[in-house]
Scaffold this active site. Structure first.
Site, PDB file in Angstrom:
ATOM      1  N   LYS A 161     -10.166  -3.936  12.376  1.00 44.74           N
ATOM      2  CA  LYS A 161      -9.183  -3.531  13.169  1.00 44.74           C
ATOM      3  C   LYS A 161      -9.003  -4.331  14.359  1.00 44.74           C
ATOM      4  O   LYS A 161      -7.877  -4.701  14.604  1.00 44.74           O
ATOM      5  CB  LYS A 161      -9.461  -2.048  13.427  1.00 44.74           C
ATOM      6  CG  LYS A 161      -9.012  -1.166  11.988  1.00 44.74           C
ATOM      7  CD  LYS A 161      -7.346  -1.450  11.603  1.00 44.74           C
ATOM      8  CE  LYS A 161      -7.455  -0.497  10.333  1.00 44.74           C
ATOM      9  NZ  LYS A 161      -6.067  -0.811   9.525  1.00 44.74           N
ATOM     10  N   ASN A 173      -0.644  -7.026  -5.628  1.00 45.55           N
ATOM     11  CA  ASN A 173      -1.959  -7.009  -4.975  1.00 45.55           C
ATOM     12  C   ASN A 173      -1.788  -7.961  -3.819  1.00 45.55           C
ATOM     13  O   ASN A 173      -1.321  -9.139  -3.866  1.00 45.55           O
ATOM     14  CB  ASN A 173      -2.761  -7.733  -5.987  1.00 45.55           C
ATOM     15  CG  ASN A 173      -4.117  -8.133  -5.514  1.00 45.55           C
ATOM     16  OD1 ASN A 173      -4.477  -7.975  -4.311  1.00 45.55           O
ATOM     17  ND2 ASN A 173      -5.170  -8.347  -6.408  1.00 45.55           N
ATOM     18  N   GLY A 212       0.884  -1.350   0.155  1.00 44.65           N
ATOM     19  CA  GLY A 212      -0.033  -0.022   0.000  1.00 44.65           C
ATOM     20  C   GLY A 212       0.820   1.146   0.012  1.00 44.65           C
ATOM     21  O   GLY A 212       0.148   2.252   0.677  1.00 44.65           O
ATOM     22  N   LEU A 242       1.477   3.414  -2.000  1.00 42.22           N
ATOM     23  CA  LEU A 242       0.851   4.657  -2.864  1.00 42.22           C
ATOM     24  C   LEU A 242      -0.210   5.209  -1.985  1.00 42.22           C
ATOM     25  O   LEU A 242      -0.874   6.270  -2.359  1.00 42.22           O
ATOM     26  CB  LEU A 242       0.715   4.836  -4.070  1.00 42.22           C
ATOM     27  CG  LEU A 242       1.794   4.296  -4.994  1.00 42.22           C
ATOM     28  CD1 LEU A 242       1.370   3.812  -6.349  1.00 42.22           C
ATOM     29  CD2 LEU A 242       2.673   5.517  -5.099  1.00 42.22           C
ATOM     30  N   GLY A 243      -0.638   4.974  -0.694  1.00 39.02           N
ATOM     31  CA  GLY A 243      -1.582   5.178   0.003  1.00 39.02           C
ATOM     32  C   GLY A 243      -1.345   6.464   0.872  1.00 39.02           C
ATOM     33  O   GLY A 243      -0.171   7.112   0.663  1.00 39.02           O
ATOM     34  N   GLN A 244      -2.113   6.818   1.818  1.00 41.36           N
ATOM     35  CA  GLN A 244      -1.693   8.075   2.517  1.00 41.36           C
ATOM     36  C   GLN A 244      -0.760   8.099   3.343  1.00 41.36           C
ATOM     37  O   GLN A 244       0.032   9.028   3.301  1.00 41.36           O
ATOM     38  CB  GLN A 244      -3.077   8.200   3.255  1.00 41.36           C
ATOM     39  CG  GLN A 244      -3.153   9.904   4.080  1.00 41.36           C
ATOM     40  CD  GLN A 244      -4.013   9.781   5.133  1.00 41.36           C
ATOM     41  OE1 GLN A 244      -4.494   9.039   5.824  1.00 41.36           O
ATOM     42  NE2 GLN A 244      -4.368  11.294   5.569  1.00 41.36           N
ATOM     43  N   ARG A 283      -1.221  -0.158  -7.937  1.00 39.97           N
ATOM     44  CA  ARG A 283      -1.242   0.471  -9.074  1.00 39.97           C
ATOM     45  C   ARG A 283       0.087   1.042  -9.053  1.00 39.97           C
ATOM     46  O   ARG A 283       0.741   1.217  -8.365  1.00 39.97           O
ATOM     47  CB  ARG A 283      -2.214   1.532  -9.190  1.00 39.97           C
ATOM     48  CG  ARG A 283      -1.987   2.405  -7.975  1.00 39.97           C
ATOM     49  CD  ARG A 283      -3.326   2.855  -7.483  1.00 39.97           C
ATOM     50  NE  ARG A 283      -3.295   3.559  -6.193  1.00 39.97           N
ATOM     51  CZ  ARG A 283      -3.019   4.753  -5.783  1.00 39.97           C
ATOM     52  NH1 ARG A 283      -3.270   5.676  -6.770  1.00 39.97           N
ATOM     53  NH2 ARG A 283      -2.822   5.266  -4.687  1.00 39.97           N
ATOM     54  N   ASP A 318       2.518  -1.520  -4.586  1.00 35.09           N
ATOM     55  CA  ASP A 318       1.145  -0.990  -4.561  1.00 35.09           C
ATOM     56  C   ASP A 318       0.462  -1.925  -5.621  1.00 35.09           C
ATOM     57  O   ASP A 318       1.114  -2.447  -6.484  1.00 35.09           O
ATOM     58  CB  ASP A 318       1.115   0.542  -4.802  1.00 35.09           C
ATOM     59  CG  ASP A 318      -0.260   0.947  -4.228  1.00 35.09           C
ATOM     60  OD1 ASP A 318      -0.372   1.400  -3.073  1.00 35.09           O
ATOM     61  OD2 ASP A 318      -1.426   0.495  -4.585  1.00 35.09           O
ATOM     62  N   TYR A 332     -14.897  -1.656   9.255  1.00 36.20           N
ATOM     63  CA  TYR A 332     -13.574  -1.298   9.404  1.00 36.20           C
ATOM     64  C   TYR A 332     -13.111  -1.612  10.772  1.00 36.20           C
ATOM     65  O   TYR A 332     -12.168  -1.914  10.891  1.00 36.20           O
ATOM     66  CB  TYR A 332     -13.574   0.106   9.218  1.00 36.20           C
ATOM     67  CG  TYR A 332     -12.129   0.678   9.221  1.00 36.20           C
ATOM     68  CD1 TYR A 332     -11.082   0.790   8.323  1.00 36.20           C
ATOM     69  CD2 TYR A 332     -12.079   1.778  10.166  1.00 36.20           C
ATOM     70  CE1 TYR A 332      -9.680   1.220   8.217  1.00 36.20           C
ATOM     71  CE2 TYR A 332     -10.589   2.342  10.286  1.00 36.20           C
ATOM     72  CZ  TYR A 332      -9.726   2.080   9.375  1.00 36.20           C
ATOM     73  OH  TYR A 332      -8.333   2.617   9.394  1.00 36.20           O
TER      74      TYR A 332
END
Ligand code: SER
Length: 315
Positions: free
Chosen positions: A145, A52, A8, A10-12, A36, A34, A141
């Protein structure tokens, strides 16, 4: 922590964590992945591989190919998206996590994944929420978690995997936009302040949530991963926080820099319900005591930096 695989990327969080880790541990020691590819420096200025997180074999292959000693698993859907697509969230958030844990077990890697204030629910004590308390979240979510926190503890207890993690509050940054979170209003508001001088909040007046500026979040990850394991009693779900505010307070903070700024409300019932189920403020004493967690940005200091950086970014 010498050679790190990140999912991940390229995430926040990943968009900034990758750059920080490349700086601290060396360009060749950070493998960003990532699902993408973009023209972000995460992709163009260091090692990057498509991955993925549902593909266990590929994740394992990459961990072996680069001989990493650490995996940081960041790929996940955030709260509002997870509420819109609960089955996808279950499959991706839990499937990705268990794959990453399995790779860590197989290759004997140190492991990090973030939990969240989303792991709390309406029956959790709302103010100064303790480290160890009732966790009965009412969102998909949150279910992911809590299950994730337990699963990480399980991999440590059962298999000896060096799992570590924090419960992040809403994270605020000017680099990568968040996607599909409940706390995202506190990011959007800064962009809109420069673009239009006003913001319509989807979170109602009087709704307190915990927040943290990204530089503090990144430092917390590094500090926890470098911490002496013998001092860690909690390992996978440390409460961390830098500030707690309601929409009026962030608006007031922006007004100090942009006096004409105005805010009104158009409440989104889905995200408001999620926000109502989360704490007003959380107690980070365990993180402070066990590995020296500290935050350097309060609301006004963050506002000044955000607005300064965004002014440049938005031209
Ligand atoms: N920022 C996240 C969200 O709002 C909380 O972990 O979903």
């Amino acid at each position: 922590m010498k050679k790190i695989l990140i999912t991940g990327a390229l995430g926040q969080i990943g968009s900034e964590l990758v750059l920080k880790l490349r700086e601290e541990y060396g360009k060749d020691n950070v493998i960003a992945t990532d699902i993408r590819e973009t023209d972000s420096p995460v992709v163009t200025e260091g090692i990057f591989e498509l991955l993925n997180v549902m593909d266990y074999e590929k994740m394992l292959e990459l961990a072996k190919k680069y001989e990493v000693d650490t995996i940081m698993h960041l790929a996940a859907l955030l709260s509002a998206t997870a509420e819109a697509k609960p089955l996808l969230a279950w499959n991706l958030n839990m499937g990705g996590l268990v794959n990453a844990l399995e790779v860590a077990r197989e290759c004997n890697l140190q492991f990090f994944t973030p939990s969240s204030i989303g792991a709390f629910g309406p029956s959790t004590p709302k103010d100064q929420t303790p480290q160890d308390t009732i966790q009965r979240p009412t969102t998909m979510y949150g279910v992911n978690k809590v299950a994730g926190e337990l699963l990480c503890d399980y991999y440590y207890e059962k298999f000896g995997v060096d799992t570590r993690g924090v419960r992040f509050p809403g994270l605020i940054s000017y680099v990568a936009p968040p996607g599909g979170g409940t706390t995202d209003y506190a990011v959007e508001i800064y962009y809109e302040a420069w673009k239009n001088g006003r913001y319509t909040s989807y979170i109602a007046e009087g709704t307190y949530m915990d927040m943290m500026y990204m530089p503090d979040a990144l430092q917390a990850i590094v500090d926890l991963m470098e911490a002496d394991p013998t001092k860690l009693k909690h390992r996978n779900a440390f409460n961390v926080t830098a500030m707690s505010f309601e929409p009026e307070q962030i608006a007031a903070s922006i007004k100090k820099v942009i006096p004409g700024f105005e805010m009104d409300y158009h409440v989104d019932p889905v995200r408001q319900t999620i926000a109502n189920s989360w704490p007003n403020s959380i107690d980070a004493t365990a993180a402070k005591e066990e590995w020296g967690f500290h935050a350097t940005y309060d609301l006004d200091k963050m506002t000044e930096d955000m607005l300064e950086k965004l002014k440049v970014k938005l031209g």
